[in-house]
Each structure stands twice: as structure tokens, then as C-alpha cells.
Design an enzyme around this catalytic site. Sequence first.
Site, PDB file in Angstrom:
ATOM      1  CG  HIS A 274      -1.952   1.060   1.084  1.00 38.35           C
ATOM      2  ND1 HIS A 274      -1.839   2.298   1.167  1.00 38.35           N
ATOM      3  CD2 HIS A 274      -3.358   0.648   0.635  1.00 38.35           C
ATOM      4  CE1 HIS A 274      -3.230   2.814   1.137  1.00 38.35           C
ATOM      5  NE2 HIS A 274      -4.081   1.914   0.959  1.00 38.35           N
ATOM      6  CG  HIS A 275       1.944   4.750  -3.100  1.00 38.23           C
ATOM      7  ND1 HIS A 275       3.051   5.499  -2.631  1.00 38.23           N
ATOM      8  CD2 HIS A 275       1.978   4.844  -4.307  1.00 38.23           C
ATOM      9  CE1 HIS A 275       3.551   5.659  -3.485  1.00 38.23           C
ATOM     10  NE2 HIS A 275       3.151   5.424  -4.515  1.00 38.23           N
ATOM     11  CB  SER A 276      -0.556   4.638   3.452  1.00 37.47           C
ATOM     12  OG  SER A 276      -0.781   3.042   3.771  1.00 37.47           O
TER      13      SER A 276
END
Length: 615
Positions: A274-276
Site C-alpha cells: 500500500h502506498h501509504s
Amino acid sequence: MATESPQLFLCPISMELMEDPVTVATGVTYERRSIERWFFKYGKATCPATMQHLASFDLTPNHTLKRVISSWAERGSSPSSPTDALAPMARERLPSVLTGIEATPFKVTALKSLRSCMALDGAAQGEFVAYDGIQVLSRVMAQALAESGAGGDFSASGRRGARGGLTCYLPASGRSGGGLAPAGGVTALGKRRRSNPLATKDDDKPRWVRAPALNLDDHIIVVPSRPDLPDKAVEDYAASLSTAPMDRSRPMWEFHLLDFPTSNATSTVVIRVHHSLGDGMSLLTLLMASTRSAADPSRLPAMPAPPARSGDIYARPRPPTSAGALAFLAWLWSFVVLAWHTVVDVTLFVATIAFVRDPQTLFKRADIGRRGGGGERPRCKRFVNRSLSLVDVKFVKNAMNCTVNDVLVGVTSAALSRYYFRRSGDNNTRKISLRSILLVNIRPTTSLQAYVDMIESGNSDGVKWGNQLGYIILPFHIAMYEDPLQYVRKAKKIVDRKKSSLEVVFTHMLGEVIIKTLGVKAAGVIFHRMISHTSISFSNMIGPAEEVEFYGHPVVSIAPSAYGPPEALTVHYQSYSNTIKVILAVDEDHFPDHGQLLDDFIESLCIIKDGASLK
């Protein structure tokens, strides 16, 4: 003619012919180097094949098997020579194989071992029934069917939970002598679990919480099937992940191990993050810190030399006093130009968020931007890639006195132009300007050793983690030039102009302010609107300057990309050793002929290189 090594001669970990076989307390035999690495490098206290806890790490040399392997090798690898000697060993090993086949994560290896036992000794078939072998296989088959019916894979866990949103996927292939050993590599990345928070919702407000103890079964998905078209199966599998949700109740990263050979690799790893948790540069650097040089596994891989400049790319060194008054005035004027360019670029950036849109072309979806950031259904993205020669790119770079990035921007303009005029049938060679969102890493250069120290200690204070990105609106001109080098000249002019601006710094600061003042949801809507007003996303990352191995598995290629943004096309370049991968994430409904688009990138570089050689 040499034949395939008997299965019992292969180490269950490396799947290579054993030279120094040793037996652990469970009775399973391994190659000494492999099992010692499992114990002392990875810190495991279990038998890899059965996953039983070991009370001691005593290794007993298996002299009998070593003599049989040596005799088999001396007789020219005759397949019939070892059978009689191995038959009693096969019967003795059968109970331990059946006992561990349900518990072990290496089910493919265990099933191969079971098949070898049955093939080497006909009498073992009766013992197979006596040891409830049929019931064991029935339970394993039931597990596989249950997972496939639920949309999962033949693995320790399926995919479930809420949609992950903007994510990053990094496939890598290993050419080695056998199947993948997932636990070793994932454990190194998993040591960051203390810094991998969970996204939870309390009163409709997303919050970060500390992750519980890491359970590898939640993050490793093994796909052992052997499809008829393996290359397409890898592509289809990666595409399916773009619409599959990620479970937000645990750290949002997954290793998908596609344990079957393709045209250029023994196995493939698809890493979904996940890019977070981090931007592409930080995630790739973390991955590289978990690899070692293929030429010398005792050291970290060599990375390309940093740029010759010192300081920021927009820095203006003050001229010496001896240069005179005109040089000093020119230096002052450069700051005026820098300020003016920054004002223009930031104003255009804000205007793009508000109302400025790219014209409708075949690169832009007609329905893009009609819905907000969270209301749009997930669209399937297909990830396809081709290899470009880094030598050819550097040849053009030297001939044109520019940078590698200038060449790649020029190649992209040429490829998009070829594709546009061929597919549209438009004979009007007027210039069409398409804008892209270029993601720029703004963190200071950090050595791989710093990431290694972070992995070992669990302390990330010395590493700039997370998302440290700024944004640049980078135009691509769609045009037909008689001189192919004009694409590179135009690209260099545009990139040099962008270097004379603080756009990337201000856009990063703007993003931080929006998140802190308006919240994550509002920032997502604004980000979605900005991207939907442009045509493509574009990025370029530098990888290792030499070939690497990932826990003993040589890496053939690295092809990162992303999904989630509403654009129909994302173009990404990734260097690795002497190649550059061009990776396209395409909306498969919008680009059914994505193979032709990829061919245009290859052909464009060839034409530009030919033009540079005549210069």
C-alpha cells in the site's frame, strides 16, 4: 545424455543437488549450507519441510546418501543406478513426509518429495495407504478447492478486506535451481512491522495503530500451479490484484510467490504494498537493502554513482569575486528567473486542480474525473513491460550531451506520437500537448547500508521513510518530426526549464498542508481531481548497477508500477544492471492493443539511436 536429478538428491530448501547432505532431528535431510543459513542467518528454530520445532541444531552427516549421490554422478547420472539403493530410504522417509505435508508452507516441495518416494519404491504404495496417505491428500485437495472457491489461492491465506486504494506493485523474477524460499526474504522486510501501522476507523476517522506480532501466513500467498501459458498467467495474476482489496486490519504488504517457470525465470515474485507505507523510491531501496550482489553475495549491490553536482538541483553557486560584476549580476538574475518560473509553475499546478484540463485524446478516458476520489469503482490495470538497452540510452545521452532522463522523456514522446498517429489515422502533424504528473523523490540520498541497519535494529530514525514526494506537471508533445533527435532536444529543453523552478518543493509542501488542514479524505479528492485533469502518470527510478540475488535467488528483472490513479496510462522506467525496463500500467479496456504501444517504445529508441549515430 544427462538426466534430471532424482528428487531425493535435491535439498528441500534450495532444490539443488546436495553435496554435503546432513540430517536434522526430524529425519529430513538438507544441504549443509542451506540448513545452516536457515538456522543461523534467518534465526529459525524449525525444520523447513515439516515446520516442527527443533530442540537442537545438531546436524548428522548422511554418509549413505552422499555415497549414493557420488556413485550416481560417477556413473554418468544414469537414472536407474540409484533406485535400488534409495528404495529403503524412500520407505523410511514416507511417514515424515505425510506427517508434515499439511503443516508445511512448502507444499509443492513436500508433494514432489512424496511423489519421489512413491516412484522409487513400489512397496511404498501399500505403506502410503497404511499411513492414511489418501486422507492426507484429500485434506490438502479440499484446502486448495476451498481457497479457489473463495477467490483465494493455494496458499496460507486468501485476499480479503477493504480496497487498498493507491498501491505499488513490484514484480521480480528469480532464475535459480528450484522453488522460492519465501520465509527468509519476507522476514527481513517484516522486521519493519513496528513501523508498519494499521489503518483503522474510529468514528469515521482513519487512525494509525501499532501492528501486532507479524504472522507471515497473512502476507505470503503461494501460487504453485503450472499454467499452459505461464507468461500470460503472471500478467493476468498481477492484473487481478489491481481490483482485489487489501486487508486493513493488518500491515498492508503482500508477497505473492508464483512458483512456476516462465520464459525467462524459474519463479516470479509479485510484491504488493500500500502506498501509504512508502513511496516507490523508499520501497525499492528497502527491497535492494534485502538483496546482495550476485557476483559477491557477501556485499550489498552496487548502485549507480550519484550526480556530480553538490547541493540541490536548483542551487546557484555564487561566482568568485574574480569573475567580475557581470557574473555576479547574472547570478542574482538567476534567482529572479527561479522565482518567476516557480510562480508560473505553482499557479498552473493549482489551476490544474481547479479547472485546467488536458484535451480529450485517445490517451485519456472519456469518463475520467466524473466521480470523486472514493466513488469510482476499481478499474483493472494490466502491467506490461519490455526491456531497453541502457547502453543504447547512454549512447544517445553522450551524443546529445544530455541526461538519461532527457533521453527517456524523448523516447516517451516519440512512442506516444507513433501510437497516436497510427491509431487515430490523423494526418495532421500539428503539435498536441499532453501533460503528465511526474513524481519526484525529494528525500536526501541514503545509502543501502542505512536501510540494512534499519532492518536489523528496527529503528528507522536514520532513514527518511514514508512518502517524500513532490509533483511536477511535465508536458509531452505529440508530433511527427523528420529528425528523430528533435524529440530528445525538445525533452531536454522542457526538463531544463523544470529544473529552474521550485515547483516540486512547493507541491510537496502544498500536499502536506492540505492533509494536515483538510484531512486525508479531502486530500484524496483533490489528488484524484489533479490527476484526472492530466493524461498520464510518469516516473523513473534508478536501480542496482549490477545483477543481484534475493536470499540466494538471482533476480532477472525488476518491474515496479502502481495502480489506483484514475488515468488510463502510467509510464514507468526502472534501471537494473545494463537494462532499463519500461513498464506500462494500462486500463485494459482503453488500451486493448497495449502490445503495440510497448513496441513503439522499443522502435522509438532504435530510431533515435540511429539518428544519434549519424550525428
